[in-house]
Design an enzyme around this catalytic site. Structure first.
Site, PDB file in Angstrom:
ATOM      1  N   ASN A  99     -12.702 -16.503   9.107  1.00 25.75           N
ATOM      2  CA  ASN A  99     -12.482 -15.748   7.869  1.00 25.75           C
ATOM      3  C   ASN A  99     -13.404 -14.537   7.844  1.00 25.75           C
ATOM      4  OD1 ASN A  99     -11.644 -15.257   5.101  1.00 25.75           O
ATOM      5  ND2 ASN A  99     -13.590 -16.135   4.432  1.00 25.75           N
ATOM      6  N   HIS A 101     -15.361 -11.926   5.169  1.00 24.23           N
ATOM      7  CA  HIS A 101     -15.786 -11.947   3.763  1.00 24.23           C
ATOM      8  C   HIS A 101     -16.733 -10.776   3.496  1.00 24.23           C
ATOM      9  CE1 HIS A 101     -16.640 -13.726  -0.112  1.00 24.23           C
ATOM     10  NE2 HIS A 101     -17.911 -13.433   0.097  1.00 24.23           N
ATOM     11  N   SER A 128     -19.411 -10.562   6.541  1.00 21.49           N
ATOM     12  CA  SER A 128     -19.587 -11.758   7.378  1.00 21.49           C
ATOM     13  C   SER A 128     -18.256 -12.179   7.979  1.00 21.49           C
ATOM     14  CB  SER A 128     -20.111 -12.935   6.546  1.00 21.49           C
ATOM     15  OG  SER A 128     -21.319 -12.614   5.901  1.00 21.49           O
ATOM     16  N   ASP A 137     -15.760 -20.046   1.376  1.00 24.19           N
ATOM     17  CA  ASP A 137     -16.524 -19.102   2.199  1.00 24.19           C
ATOM     18  C   ASP A 137     -17.757 -19.756   2.817  1.00 24.19           C
ATOM     19  OD1 ASP A 137     -14.709 -17.010   1.638  1.00 24.19           O
ATOM     20  OD2 ASP A 137     -15.645 -16.723  -0.307  1.00 24.19           O
TER      21      ASP A 137
HETATM   22  C1  GRF Z   1     -11.396  -8.120   2.390  1.00 18.95           C
HETATM   23  O1  GRF Z   1     -12.446  -7.499   1.694  1.00 18.95           O
HETATM   24  C2  GRF Z   1     -11.839  -9.427   2.973  1.00 18.95           C
HETATM   25  O2  GRF Z   1     -13.179  -9.417   3.379  1.00 18.95           O
HETATM   26  C3  GRF Z   1     -11.675 -10.380   1.826  1.00 18.95           C
HETATM   27  O3  GRF Z   1     -10.484  -9.962   1.182  1.00 18.95           O
HETATM   28  C4  GRF Z   1     -10.299  -8.565   1.420  1.00 18.95           C
HETATM   29  C5  GRF Z   1      -8.928  -8.420   2.003  1.00 18.95           C
HETATM   30  O4  GRF Z   1      -8.542  -7.070   2.118  1.00 18.95           O
HETATM   31  N1  GRF Z   1     -11.633 -11.747   2.266  1.00 18.95           N
HETATM   32  P1  GRF Z   1      -7.221  -6.712   2.936  1.00 18.95           P
HETATM   33  O5  GRF Z   1      -6.074  -7.509   2.327  1.00 18.95           O
HETATM   34  O6  GRF Z   1      -7.443  -7.043   4.371  1.00 18.95           O
HETATM   35  O7  GRF Z   1      -7.008  -5.238   2.703  1.00 18.95           O
END
Ligand code: GRF
Length: 179
Positions: A99, A101, A128, A137
Site C-alpha cells: 500500500n 500512504h 510510506s 495502514d
Molecule cells: C494517495 O495519496 C495514496 O497515498 C492514498 O490515496 C491517494 C490515492 O490517490 N492511499 P490516487 O487515487 O492514486 O490519485
C-alpha cells in the site's frame, strides 16, 4: 504480473502504467472510480467488486482474489483503495500486498493523513510504502520518503509527486518480471 486495487482518481495507478510496469488487472470497490477509466484507456482489464453484491466483505474479497489470480497477478498494489482487506484475501497473496500512504507511518494512518499532519503542526511529513495486514495502514514498512510541510500551499502536490516516483520504484524492486 501486477494487480492494482483502486477506489478513486488513480494518479498512482497512472504512474505505474506510465512506468510501463506489467499491470494486468485493476479492481475497484466503486464503479465510478476514475482510476477504472485510466486502466481501460491503457487496455488493462478492470472489474468492480461492490460490497452491495456480496454477502459480506470476506466473500467479496475471495471473489476479487480469484479474479486477480485469473489475471496472473503475483503482486497486489493498493493505490488509493479505501477498504481494509480481510484475512482470506491476504492469505491468497502472502507478503505480496503493498500500500502507498501519504504520511510517515506509523504517524497519521487513515483517510485524512495530510490534513492530520497539518493539524498536528509537524514540520515534516512524507510518503510510506508498506506491506498490508488486516489493520489500518499498518504492516511492515518497505520505503519512506520525507516531505517538508512548508510551503503548505503546495504540500498536497509535493506529496503526490513523491508518491508517483516512489511507488513505481518499489514495485519494480519487488516484481522480478518488471526489472
Ligand atoms: C494517495 O495519496 C495514496 O497515498 C492514498 O490515496 C491517494 C490515492 O490517490 N492511499 P490516487 O487515487 O492514486 O490519485
Amino acid at each position: 504480473m501486477i494487480g492494482v486495487l483502486v477506489s478513486g482518481n488513480g494518479s498512482n495507478l497512472q504512474a505505474l502504467l506510465d512506468a510501463a510496469l506489467p499491470v494486468s488487472a485493476v479492481a475497484s470497490n466503486r464503479m465510478g472510480a476514475y482510476a477504472l477509466v485510466r486502466a481501460r484507456d491503457a487496455g488493462v482489464s478492470t472489474a468492480t467488486f461492490s460490497l452491495d453484491c456480496h454477502a459480506d466483505r470476506a466473500e467479496r474479497d475471495l471473489v476479487m482474489a480469484t479474479w486477480l489470480e485469473e489475471h496472473g497477478v503475483e503482486l497486489v498494489v493498493l493505490a488509493g483503495y479505501m477498504h481494509l482487506l480481510t484475512t482470506p484475501f491476504l492469505q491468497r497473496f502472502p507478503d505480496r500486498v503493498i500500500n502507498i500512504h501519504p504520511s510517515l507511518l506509523p504517524a497519521f494512518p487513515g483517510a485524512r493523513a495530510i490534513d492530520d499532519a497539518l493539524a498536528a503542526g509537524v514540520e515534516t511529513t512524507g510518503v510510506s510504502v508498506h506491506y498490508v495486514d488486516e489493520g489500518l495502514d499498518s504492516g511492515p514498512l518497505i520505503a519512506q520518503e520525507h516531505v517538508p510541510v512548508e510551503p503548505r500551499a503546495t504540500l498536497v502536490e509535493r506529496i503526490h509527486s513523491v508518491e508517483h516516483r516512489l511507488l513505481p520504484q518499489v514495485v519494480r524492486d519487488l516484481c522480478p518480471a518488471a526489472r
